[in-house]
Design an enzyme around this catalytic site. Sequence first.
Site, PDB file in Angstrom:
ATOM      1  N   THR A  41       0.744  -1.269   0.040  1.00 15.09           N
ATOM      2  CA  THR A  41       0.095   0.041   0.211  1.00 15.09           C
ATOM      3  C   THR A  41       0.836   1.305  -0.097  1.00 15.09           C
ATOM      4  OG1 THR A  41      -1.841  -1.218   1.138  1.00 15.09           O
ATOM      5  CG2 THR A  41      -1.715   1.126   1.289  1.00 15.09           C
ATOM      6  N   TYR A  54      -8.039   0.576  -3.792  1.00 11.89           N
ATOM      7  CA  TYR A  54      -6.753   0.925  -4.465  1.00 11.89           C
ATOM      8  C   TYR A  54      -6.209  -0.331  -4.911  1.00 11.89           C
ATOM      9  CZ  TYR A  54      -4.446  -1.057  -0.348  1.00 11.89           C
ATOM     10  OH  TYR A  54      -4.163  -1.872   0.443  1.00 11.89           O
ATOM     11  N   THR A 120       1.569  -4.368   4.008  1.00 11.89           N
ATOM     12  CA  THR A 120       1.453  -4.663   5.632  1.00 11.89           C
ATOM     13  C   THR A 120       0.926  -5.943   5.839  1.00 11.89           C
ATOM     14  OG1 THR A 120      -0.749  -3.694   5.605  1.00 11.89           O
ATOM     15  CG2 THR A 120       0.894  -2.132   6.288  1.00 11.89           C
ATOM     16  N   ASP A 121       0.327  -6.538   5.123  1.00  8.04           N
ATOM     17  CA  ASP A 121      -0.533  -8.040   5.204  1.00  8.04           C
ATOM     18  C   ASP A 121       0.662  -8.995   5.720  1.00  8.04           C
ATOM     19  OD1 ASP A 121      -2.645  -6.634   4.586  1.00  8.04           O
ATOM     20  OD2 ASP A 121      -2.969  -7.567   2.519  1.00  8.04           O
ATOM     21  N   LYS A 193       0.366  -7.527  13.112  1.00  8.20           N
ATOM     22  CA  LYS A 193      -0.438  -6.806  12.681  1.00  8.20           C
ATOM     23  C   LYS A 193      -1.918  -7.015  13.351  1.00  8.20           C
ATOM     24  CE  LYS A 193      -2.755  -4.699   8.380  1.00  8.20           C
ATOM     25  NZ  LYS A 193      -3.026  -4.959   7.052  1.00  8.20           N
ATOM     26  N   GLU A 314      -3.171 -27.922  28.591  1.00  3.85           N
ATOM     27  CA  GLU A 314      -4.246 -29.011  28.500  1.00  3.85           C
ATOM     28  C   GLU A 314      -4.127 -30.175  27.305  1.00  3.85           C
ATOM     29  OE1 GLU A 314      -8.105 -26.725  27.568  1.00  3.85           O
ATOM     30  OE2 GLU A 314      -9.108 -28.620  27.590  1.00  3.85           O
TER      31      GLU A 314
HETATM   32  N1  ASP Z   1      -2.613  -5.789   0.809  1.00  3.18           N
HETATM   33  C1  ASP Z   1      -1.623  -4.514   1.168  1.00  3.18           C
HETATM   34  C2  ASP Z   1      -0.322  -5.314   1.126  1.00  3.18           C
HETATM   35  O1  ASP Z   1      -0.031  -6.060   2.019  1.00  3.18           O
HETATM   36  C3  ASP Z   1      -1.978  -3.938   2.291  1.00  3.18           C
HETATM   37  C4  ASP Z   1      -1.095  -3.136   2.773  1.00  3.18           C
HETATM   38  O2  ASP Z   1       0.200  -2.825   2.409  1.00  3.18           O
HETATM   39  O3  ASP Z   1      -1.507  -2.250   3.706  1.00  3.18           O
HETATM   40  O4  ASP Z   1       0.497  -5.283   0.116  1.00  3.18           O
END
Ligand code: ASP
Length: 359
Positions: A41, A54, A120-121, A193, A314
Site C-alpha cells: 500500500t 486501491y 502490511t499484510d 498486525k 491442556e
Molecule cells: N494488501 C496490502 C499489502 O499488504 C495492504 C497494505 O500494504 O497495507 O500489500
Amino acid sequence: MKTKLFLKSLLVILLIIAITPATFSQDKKLPNIVILATGGTIAGEGSSATGSSYTAGKIGIESMIDAVPNIRKLANLTGEQTVNVGSQDISVAVWITLANRINELLAKDDVDGIVITHGTDTQEETAFFLNLVVKSEKPVVLVAAMRTSTALSADGPLNLYNGVAVAASAEAHGKGVVVVINDVILSAHAVKKMLTTPVHAFMSPEHGQLGTANFGLVEFFHEPHGVHTVNSDFSMDGIKELPRVDIVYGCADMSTDLIDIMIKAGAKGIIIAGVGDGNMNKGTLEAAKRATASGIPVVRATRVPVGAVLIHGEVVDQDYGTVSSDELNPQKARILLMLALQKDKDMSREKLQELFIKY
Ligand code: ASP
C-alpha cells in the site's frame, strides 16, 4: 585604536573557529542506506484521495523517495525495486531473493543499512524470516503504510522518513530486523498486525515497542527478544527453496481430515492455529498424532491474537508428538518450521521444541 581593532578581529576569528566544528558536523558524511522496494500500500494508488479502493504496488521506488521532503538529508539513498506486489503475493522465492541481496549489500563497507518497503499484510513474516537469515549487525528496517500514496493523510512518506532515520542510526545496530510504522519501532520477533485498516495497526502486545521514531528522532528503550541475525543457527547457505508447511485453522467442530489432506498434498510440516492455548478437537488431535508418528512435525500455535502457547498445557505434547510454538503466531511458526526442516528434515521433537523457545 589599531590594537583594539586587531583584538576585535582576533576575537571574531576565534569565534568562527569555535563554531566551525558544529557547522562541519552537520556536513559530515551521511550513512549509505539502500532501499529495497517490494510494493504494498505504501506504493499503492487509490481511485480517489478519500476512497478505500486501491491497487497496491503501483508506484516505483524513485517516486516514493522523491515524495518525502528532506529524506536525502538523513542518508545517501539508493533504491532498488525487488518486486512491486501487494504483500499477499510475497512468496518464499521473494524472501530468498531479498535475503541474499541484503546479505550481499551489508557485506560491503559502503552500505550502512537497509530499508525495505513492504505491504502490511505479510510484513511481519518477511521481517521474521530475514531476522533469522541476515548475517549482519547493521540495521535492516521494514516500513509500510496503511494508506496509499494518493490518500488523504497518507502515512507512507513519514513512515519511510522514520525508517531511513532508524536505518541510519547507530542505536539500531545489533537490534535485528525491525519494523518502523506509525512512529514506533517493533522487533521482528514481536511485531503483529493487530488491526485490519487503522494506521496504528501494528503492535507488539507481548513485549511492547523497542523504541520510537519521531520525525527522524530515533530512541530505543529495549532490546529485542529471541535470537537473531548473526547469532541465529540459520543462514541462506544452500537455500534455493523451503519445504512446504501448511497452517490448519482451528474452530469449534473443525473438520478432522485437514491435516491428512495437507500431508497428502505435500506438506512436510503442519502448524495448527489452535483454539485457546493451542487446542483442537479430539479428531484433529488424533490426526496430529498420526502425522507426528509418521515423521511430519505438528506445531501447536493459537488463533488467539495475543499470548504464548504453554508446553504441556491442556494438550500434553509428549502424548501426541506435538510441539508448542511458544510465542510465535501461526504465520511466524510456519517460517521457523520451514527453516528448521530445511536444515534437518528429521529433527527430533525435543530439538524442535528448543528452537521454538529460542526464537
Ligand atoms: N494488501 C496490502 C499489502 O499488504 C495492504 C497494505 O500494504 O497495507 O500489500
